[in-house]
Structure formats: C-alpha cells, structure tokens
Design a protein around this motif. Structure first.
Motif, mmCIF file in Angstrom:
data_model
loop_
_atom_site.group_PDB
_atom_site.id
_atom_site.type_symbol
_atom_site.label_atom_id
_atom_site.label_comp_id
_atom_site.label_asym_id
_atom_site.label_seq_id
_atom_site.Cartn_x
_atom_site.Cartn_y
_atom_site.Cartn_z
ATOM 1 N N ASP A 1 -4.700 10.998 3.825
ATOM 2 C CA ASP A 1 -3.656 10.902 2.795
ATOM 3 C C ASP A 1 -2.879 9.588 2.882
ATOM 4 O O ASP A 1 -2.529 9.005 1.852
ATOM 5 N N LEU A 2 -2.607 9.146 4.096
ATOM 6 C CA LEU A 2 -1.845 7.906 4.254
ATOM 7 C C LEU A 2 -2.649 6.709 3.724
ATOM 8 O O LEU A 2 -2.082 5.815 3.080
ATOM 9 N N GLN A 3 -3.952 6.719 3.976
ATOM 10 C CA GLN A 3 -4.794 5.630 3.467
ATOM 11 C C GLN A 3 -4.727 5.561 1.946
ATOM 12 O O GLN A 3 -4.686 4.471 1.362
ATOM 13 N N LYS A 4 -4.710 6.721 1.291
ATOM 14 C CA LYS A 4 -4.671 6.752 -0.177
ATOM 15 C C LYS A 4 -3.381 6.124 -0.695
ATOM 16 O O LYS A 4 -3.394 5.340 -1.656
ATOM 17 N N VAL A 5 -2.259 6.477 -0.057
ATOM 18 C CA VAL A 5 -0.967 5.918 -0.475
ATOM 19 C C VAL A 5 -0.963 4.404 -0.285
ATOM 20 O O VAL A 5 -0.554 3.642 -1.169
ATOM 21 N N ILE A 6 -1.431 3.960 0.882
ATOM 22 C CA ILE A 6 -1.440 2.523 1.185
ATOM 23 C C ILE A 6 -2.354 1.776 0.221
ATOM 24 O O ILE A 6 -1.989 0.716 -0.323
ATOM 25 N N ASN A 7 -3.541 2.321 -0.038
ATOM 26 C CA ASN A 7 -4.491 1.656 -0.929
ATOM 27 C C ASN A 7 -3.942 1.539 -2.356
ATOM 28 O O ASN A 7 -4.136 0.516 -3.024
ATOM 29 N N ASN A 8 -3.248 2.579 -2.817
ATOM 30 C CA ASN A 8 -2.651 2.526 -4.158
ATOM 31 C C ASN A 8 -1.583 1.439 -4.243
ATOM 32 O O ASN A 8 -1.476 0.740 -5.273
ATOM 33 N N LEU A 9 -0.807 1.290 -3.172
ATOM 34 C CA LEU A 9 0.221 0.246 -3.154
ATOM 35 C C LEU A 9 -0.407 -1.144 -3.133
ATOM 36 O O LEU A 9 0.055 -2.057 -3.831
ATOM 37 N N LEU A 10 -1.467 -1.300 -2.342
ATOM 38 C CA LEU A 10 -2.114 -2.607 -2.253
ATOM 39 C C LEU A 10 -2.799 -2.978 -3.565
ATOM 40 O O LEU A 10 -2.822 -4.150 -3.953
ATOM 41 N N LYS A 11 -3.356 -1.971 -4.267
ATOM 42 C CA LYS A 11 -3.998 -2.238 -5.561
ATOM 43 C C LYS A 11 -2.994 -2.734 -6.592
ATOM 44 O O LYS A 11 -3.338 -3.507 -7.491
ATOM 45 N N SER A 12 -1.748 -2.277 -6.461
ATOM 46 C CA SER A 12 -0.703 -2.712 -7.404
ATOM 47 C C SER A 12 0.058 -3.929 -6.872
ATOM 48 O O SER A 12 1.133 -4.267 -7.395
ATOM 49 N N ASP A 13 -0.492 -4.553 -5.808
ATOM 50 C CA ASP A 13 0.101 -5.758 -5.204
ATOM 51 C C ASP A 13 1.513 -5.517 -4.679
ATOM 52 O O ASP A 13 2.364 -6.424 -4.703
ATOM 53 N N THR A 14 1.781 -4.298 -4.229
ATOM 54 C CA THR A 14 3.091 -3.979 -3.660
ATOM 55 C C THR A 14 3.107 -4.398 -2.185
ATOM 56 O O THR A 14 2.304 -3.924 -1.382
ATOM 57 N N THR A 15 3.990 -5.292 -1.854
ATOM 58 C CA THR A 15 4.076 -5.785 -0.472
ATOM 59 C C THR A 15 5.465 -5.567 0.127
ATOM 60 O O THR A 15 5.767 -6.106 1.185
ATOM 61 N N ARG A 16 6.263 -4.794 -0.563
ATOM 62 C CA ARG A 16 7.604 -4.530 -0.051
ATOM 63 C C ARG A 16 7.971 -3.073 -0.335
ATOM 64 O O ARG A 16 7.734 -2.560 -1.424
ATOM 65 N N GLY A 17 8.540 -2.406 0.674
ATOM 66 C CA GLY A 17 8.963 -1.036 0.495
ATOM 67 C C GLY A 17 8.737 -0.217 1.756
ATOM 68 O O GLY A 17 8.322 -0.731 2.805
ATOM 69 N N THR A 18 9.023 1.087 1.634
ATOM 70 C CA THR A 18 8.934 1.981 2.789
ATOM 71 C C THR A 18 8.240 3.276 2.403
ATOM 72 O O THR A 18 8.609 3.920 1.410
ATOM 73 N N ILE A 19 7.227 3.631 3.188
ATOM 74 C CA ILE A 19 6.566 4.923 3.024
ATOM 75 C C ILE A 19 7.177 5.868 4.051
ATOM 76 O O ILE A 19 7.071 5.636 5.258
ATOM 77 N N HIS A 20 7.837 6.909 3.580
ATOM 78 C CA HIS A 20 8.477 7.873 4.472
ATOM 79 C C HIS A 20 7.536 9.057 4.701
ATOM 80 O O HIS A 20 7.102 9.700 3.741
ATOM 81 N N LEU A 21 7.244 9.348 5.945
ATOM 82 C CA LEU A 21 6.375 10.485 6.251
ATOM 83 C C LEU A 21 7.219 11.697 6.614
ATOM 84 O O LEU A 21 8.155 11.602 7.410
ATOM 85 N N GLY A 22 6.855 12.828 6.026
ATOM 86 C CA GLY A 22 7.546 14.073 6.342
ATOM 87 C C GLY A 22 6.549 15.124 6.787
ATOM 88 O O GLY A 22 5.391 14.826 7.110
ATOM 89 N N GLU A 23 6.992 16.361 6.807
ATOM 90 C CA GLU A 23 6.106 17.457 7.202
ATOM 91 C C GLU A 23 5.062 17.724 6.119
ATOM 92 O O GLU A 23 5.271 17.433 4.938
ATOM 93 N N HIS A 24 3.928 18.253 6.560
ATOM 94 C CA HIS A 24 2.832 18.625 5.652
ATOM 95 C C HIS A 24 2.344 17.432 4.830
ATOM 96 O O HIS A 24 1.974 17.564 3.663
ATOM 97 N N ASN A 25 2.379 16.240 5.462
ATOM 98 C CA ASN A 25 1.879 15.005 4.843
ATOM 99 C C ASN A 25 2.598 14.656 3.534
ATOM 100 O O ASN A 25 1.990 14.105 2.605
ATOM 101 N N TYR A 26 3.882 14.974 3.472
ATOM 102 C CA TYR A 26 4.710 14.559 2.331
ATOM 103 C C TYR A 26 5.056 13.087 2.535
ATOM 104 O O TYR A 26 5.613 12.697 3.566
ATOM 105 N N MET A 27 4.717 12.225 1.552
ATOM 106 C CA MET A 27 4.836 10.780 1.746
ATOM 107 C C MET A 27 5.497 10.082 0.562
ATOM 108 O O MET A 27 4.837 9.366 -0.204
ATOM 109 N N PRO A 28 6.790 10.245 0.373
ATOM 110 C CA PRO A 28 7.463 9.533 -0.719
ATOM 111 C C PRO A 28 7.564 8.037 -0.412
ATOM 112 O O PRO A 28 7.689 7.629 0.748
ATOM 113 N N PHE A 29 7.483 7.240 -1.460
ATOM 114 C CA PHE A 29 7.583 5.793 -1.300
ATOM 115 C C PHE A 29 8.865 5.283 -1.925
ATOM 116 O O PHE A 29 9.243 5.662 -3.035
ATOM 117 N N SER A 30 9.546 4.397 -1.196
ATOM 118 C CA SER A 30 10.743 3.748 -1.705
ATOM 119 C C SER A 30 10.496 2.242 -1.800
ATOM 120 O O SER A 30 9.986 1.645 -0.839
#
Length: 257
Positions: free
Chosen positions: A224-253
């Motif tokens: 799941d983390l790879q998917k979030v990271i890959n989506n950010l890289l595809k959109s050329d996002t190089t700034r922000g924070t991926i917050h990890l929570g329980e049950h692989n909850y991964m909101p991005f700021s």
C-alpha cells in the motif's frame, strides 16, 4: 630316488621364489619410475598458474579480489599456491560471506565468492558505518556511501565484521526488516530518522513518510505504501508528508512536517 626328487622339488621352489622376488622388485622399480615421471611432469611449467579468474564479485572488482586474496600467477597449480591461505585472506574482509577456490587444469585458479550486500549506513559522528541486512558492519567511511542513511540510533557496539548493537535494539531489528522490505518493494528511502517513536523516512529532502517502524514495515509488506508513493511521484509531488496510521491508513498532507 625319493631323496633326489625332494632335492629337485626344493630347487624348483627356490627358483620360483627368486623369480617372485625379482618380479616384485621390478614392479616396485616400475612404480617408482612412473611416480617420479608423474611428479616431474606435474611440477613442470605446464602446470604453472597463468590465469586467476574471479566469480560472484560485485562490490569489489576482480583485480581488487586478487589483491585482497594475495593470489599471484607463476606458482605451481598443485603445490605452489596455498588455496586455504587465499580463502582465509578473503574471509578477513566482512564483505565476503563465502569463499572457495578451485583449480581448472592446466593453469587456472578460479576464486568464487559470495558477497554480503550493503543495505544502509548508520551515521555515527562524522563517520558512515555501512551495514548489511543483518546489521553486520561491513566498513566505516568518511565519505557518504550513497545508500539509505540511518540517524538517531544510540550505538553501543560498532566493530567491523560484527553486528552493530544499539540501545534501541527492537527499533534496529524492525528497521533492518523494513530496509529489506524496501528493497523487495522497489522503494528507496534517502534517509530514515529513528530519534523518536515516530520514524521519519525521507523519499526526498522535503517528502517524508511518518510512522512507527512497524507501521512503515506493514505498509511496505502490503504494497500500500508503494502505491501512495508511486502516485505522488507520477504527479511530480516532491514535497509533503505521508502519515501512517493503523490498518494501513495513509493520508497525505502537502505540508512538509
């Protein structure tokens, strides 16, 4: 007449024994001759080592392996070079996990090695301590080795060829597993800071993943983390924070924290 036959019989037996002794002596001489000829042939320059091949190396190039092994050409392939010494010389270097040397007649030595793979470097003062997936110290360097850097550990033991020990033993163990999962999942963290319970794993200097070691490990193992990271890289996002929570909850700021 009987006595004459007995004398004749004994004479025949004596001649047979003499012939047997001569046969044994002849065979022995032939054996010694063959052995001497074979030893002379095997000692000839035909069996001098002319080539030393290296197989399985990655970190060190072939010439470096030969130098570390102190393996030279010109010696007789059978008894002019000590194979066990070559193996011992290489095993002194922590990068070599397994070493074997075999002969390829008439004049080639093949050094086969299995190397440990450097996976991260612990920042220790002004030094970088390069380790493998098991936490074994491979080397120390003052130059950035260009692999994942680990910061925030309180080191209690740091000797080349031995496993690193830290006060944060549980975190170190999970982080090593996490690094292995990172490689398998085709993700690269530039730096991982473990100075607090919540780790900071940097993808870029301003793009970070925040979570406990177990949460990051879970996210990597699930993919799941790879998917979030890959989506950010595809959109050329190089700034922000991926917050990890329980049950692989991964909101991005988009804010870098």
């Amino acid at each position: 007449m009987s006595e004459y036959k007995d004398i004749e019989f004994k004479e025949v037996e004596r001649k047979k024994k003499v012939r047997k002794k001569k046969n044994y002596l002849l065979r022995f001489c032939v054996f010694i001759g063959i052995f001497a000829a074979a030893a002379l042939f095997l000692s000839s320059s035909f069996f001098d080592v002319k080539t030393i091949e290296v197989d399985g190396n990655g970190y060190y190039d072939a010439e470096e392996v030969r130098n570390l092994a102190v393996a030279t050409t010109g010696n007789n392939i059978f008894w002019g070079g000590d194979v066990s010494t070559i193996e011992d010389n290489l095993l002194k270097d922590p990068y070599f996990e397994e070493v074997s040397v075999r002969r390829k007649l008439p004049s080639t030595l093949i050094i086969e090695v299995k190397e440990r793979t450097q996976i991260a470097a612990i920042v220790y003062g002004e030094q970088y301590v390069v380790i493998d997936k098991d936490g074994l110290v491979l080397r120390k360097s003052k130059v950035d080795p260009k692999i994942t850097l680990l910061t925030g550990f309180t080191i209690s033991k740091l000797s080349a060829g031995e496993k690193v020990e830290a006060e944060e033993a549980a975190t170190l163990k999970t982080t090593l597993t996490m690094l292995h999962a990172m490689q398998n999942g085709d993700v690269y963290f530039k730096r991982i800071d473990v100075s607090s319970i919540v780790l900071r794993a940097y993808i870029y200097d301003t793009l970070v993943v925040k979570g406990t070691a177990k949460q990051i490990l879970s996210g990597l193992e699930s993919g799941d983390l790879q998917k979030v990271i890959n989506n950010l890289l595809k959109s050329d996002t190089t700034r922000g924070t991926i917050h990890l929570g329980e049950h692989n909850y991964m909101p991005f700021s988009p804010e870098f924290e």
